[in-house]
Scaffold this motif. Sequence first.
Motif, PDB file in Angstrom:
ATOM      1  N   GLU A   1       0.839  -1.207   0.000  1.00 11.25           N
ATOM      2  CA  GLU A   1       0.000   0.000   0.000  1.00 11.25           C
ATOM      3  C   GLU A   1       0.870   1.251   0.000  1.00 11.25           C
ATOM      4  O   GLU A   1       0.582   2.218  -0.710  1.00 11.25           O
ATOM      5  CB  GLU A   1      -0.898   0.020   1.238  1.00 11.25           C
ATOM      6  CG  GLU A   1      -2.017  -0.979   1.207  1.00 11.25           C
ATOM      7  CD  GLU A   1      -2.931  -0.852   2.402  1.00 11.25           C
ATOM      8  OE1 GLU A   1      -3.826  -1.687   2.535  1.00 11.25           O
ATOM      9  OE2 GLU A   1      -2.744   0.077   3.219  1.00 11.25           O
TER      10      GLU A   1
ATOM     11  N   THR B   1       2.109   2.093  -3.401  1.00 11.41           N
ATOM     12  CA  THR B   1       1.128   2.780  -4.235  1.00 11.41           C
ATOM     13  C   THR B   1       0.955   4.229  -3.801  1.00 11.41           C
ATOM     14  O   THR B   1       0.848   5.126  -4.633  1.00 11.41           O
ATOM     15  CB  THR B   1      -0.242   2.077  -4.113  1.00 11.41           C
ATOM     16  OG1 THR B   1      -0.019   0.685  -4.023  1.00 11.41           O
ATOM     17  CG2 THR B   1      -1.137   2.410  -5.254  1.00 11.41           C
ATOM     18  N   LEU B   2       0.903   4.420  -2.475  1.00  9.23           N
ATOM     19  CA  LEU B   2       0.563   5.749  -1.970  1.00  9.23           C
ATOM     20  C   LEU B   2       1.660   6.765  -2.224  1.00  9.23           C
ATOM     21  O   LEU B   2       1.415   7.873  -2.631  1.00  9.23           O
ATOM     22  CB  LEU B   2       0.277   5.676  -0.472  1.00  9.23           C
ATOM     23  CG  LEU B   2      -1.147   5.354  -0.057  1.00  9.23           C
ATOM     24  CD1 LEU B   2      -1.227   5.286   1.448  1.00  9.23           C
ATOM     25  CD2 LEU B   2      -2.103   6.396  -0.564  1.00  9.23           C
TER      26      LEU B   2
ATOM     27  N   ASP C   1       5.406   5.274  -5.585  1.00 10.47           N
ATOM     28  CA  ASP C   1       5.126   5.363  -7.011  1.00 10.47           C
ATOM     29  C   ASP C   1       4.585   6.717  -7.429  1.00 10.47           C
ATOM     30  O   ASP C   1       4.385   6.961  -8.615  1.00 10.47           O
ATOM     31  CB  ASP C   1       4.096   4.284  -7.402  1.00 10.47           C
ATOM     32  CG  ASP C   1       4.725   2.913  -7.431  1.00 10.47           C
ATOM     33  OD1 ASP C   1       5.964   2.854  -7.359  1.00 10.47           O
ATOM     34  OD2 ASP C   1       3.992   1.917  -7.504  1.00 10.47           O
ATOM     35  N   ASN C   2       4.334   7.577  -6.457  1.00 16.60           N
ATOM     36  CA  ASN C   2       3.743   8.858  -6.790  1.00 16.60           C
ATOM     37  C   ASN C   2       4.764   9.752  -7.483  1.00 16.60           C
ATOM     38  O   ASN C   2       5.843  10.012  -6.953  1.00 16.60           O
ATOM     39  CB  ASN C   2       3.245   9.519  -5.502  1.00 16.60           C
ATOM     40  CG  ASN C   2       2.386  10.720  -5.778  1.00 16.60           C
ATOM     41  OD1 ASN C   2       2.788  11.618  -6.511  1.00 16.60           O
ATOM     42  ND2 ASN C   2       1.202  10.742  -5.201  1.00 16.60           N
TER      43      ASN C   2
END
Lengths: 383, 181
Positions: A202, A205-206, A209-210
Amino acid sequence: MEINHLQAPPGFTDTAAAEATTEEYYLNMGPQHPGTHGVLRLVLRLDGENVQEVVPHLGYVHRAIEKMAENQTYLQNIHLTDRLDYLSSFMNNLGLCMAIEKGLGIGVPERGEYIRVMLCELQRIQSHLLWWGVLGMDMGAVTAFLYGFKEREMITDIFEEVCGNRLTMNFFRPGGSSADVPDTFLPRVATVIERLKRALDEYQTLLTDNIIFQERTRGIGVLSREKALSYGCTGPVLRGSGVQYDGRKNNPYSIYERFDFEVPVGQGGDSFDRYLVRMEEMAQSIKIVQQAMETFPTGPYRSKEFSKYRIPTGSYFSQVETARGLLGIYMVADGTAKPYRLKYRSPSFSNLSAINEMAVGYKIADLITIISTLDLVIPDIDR
Amino acid sequence: MIEESIIKKHTVLSEHAAELLQSRQSSTVKPGLSLSQYLYKIGSGFYSLLKGMKLTGSYFVNPGKIVTQPYPENRETLKMFPRFRGRVIMVHDEDGEHSCTACGLCEKACPNGTISVHATRNIAGRKVLGRYVYRLNQCTQCNLCIEVCPFDAIRMGHDFELAAYDRDSLIFILNNKEGRG
Ligand code: SF4
Ligand code: SF4
């Protein structure tokens, strides 16, 4: 201290140049500033919003722990180590206990070692989770803060059940720990580990990868390998700069040589590298805890207790890899129940001293990122 | 302690770092992005933002997955772990008797002078406990006094919310059952 804008405050190298230009000015960042994570005061020489020089001022939470140590027995000193780097209190306890054990020449039973390693690794994860959340918040992502604290709370609950406190543990004792772990310990750890594995995805993703996050960390606060070594940086800061040195691997203590884990290193020493190193360290700590859970032995958790701890004359050194780097403990004993001299080499102090090297040429907003990826704990710097 | 081989292995890396630093410092005059690069950056940034929002959204529509602490609404029913360190209390049995012998070991074990054990003599001339003063404002909840007591006369209480407006109200006389002198 009042800062005169015409005259350079103490500590700045380039006084003449600073006076020559009119655009440069000095600015106090801290001691009350959310970005400095505590009472740290940085005086900045700025050109517009470009950082030209950073001078840290320390001592706002100085409690003279090393001096206090001379008036406390060895056993009482363990609770003072909680208050160095309060996010690594188990590891600090371990460091002092190992020095005392060296002095007394006593060992630790198998189960005691396993308890120590498991709690220390859980705390490394816990500390990195807090760092991850706060890094997100420093950069404007409050979501990260809430998500990081959610999993951190589960680990804190384990600590609360094991030793009664959530932050200042005072749990390890010379020869083992002060109590055995409760029966619920292993199942609880198993639940948390399962949850953490999903949580790390998670987090990827949060934040990882931003693209916006990457833009703000890639190439920011570059610390070269040589500089990291010459400033004495340790821990994820050193490894982020590409030096593969970890106290648990290169100088194994306790039973770390039995476990199979990797030491992640960064490529270029920028903020993103330090970030990735810490994220990977969490995954590696999970690996260690899992291995320890499989072979968790039964038996005594502490070797024979002494009614009084008197350490023979001599000097003893031990070092542990805390969540922030190497904590060194140098202890001079004179045969009494209290140490003659106790010196802590704290990781955050050396890591902070590299800040000028990393921040020059970047914007103030980048300085916040740099402080955050250094993962400073101010009481550890001041002691 | 860092071996020579490790240092050698990473010289390449530091060159990479120098490049990064240089590219960053010279970027005060950023080379202009072409329109397509610019649009791509906005697009990819927005996409990664949406991916994160998909995750937060999944928690939003599944509130059952969220762990929340209902404190302070649940403070009546909140149960602490058995080892929880609140403040030091003295164990009293049904008759209001405690098992402290005023040996003073806890006073010696305490790192910061939190405890004062004042002994006195009873009618038979035996040493008994007079006043057991405990100053919560100095206590660091280190548990050393509890570990050292040979009679298990004291233990850690489970009360929380220990803050007070007046620091005098943090001084307890533990051998009084109510804790006040
Ligand atoms: S818990 Fe520690 S500080 Fe508090 S009274 Fe006991 S020994 Fe003293
Ligand atoms: S509480 Fe225990 S250690 Fe302290 S004086 Fe009483 S019997 Fe002794």
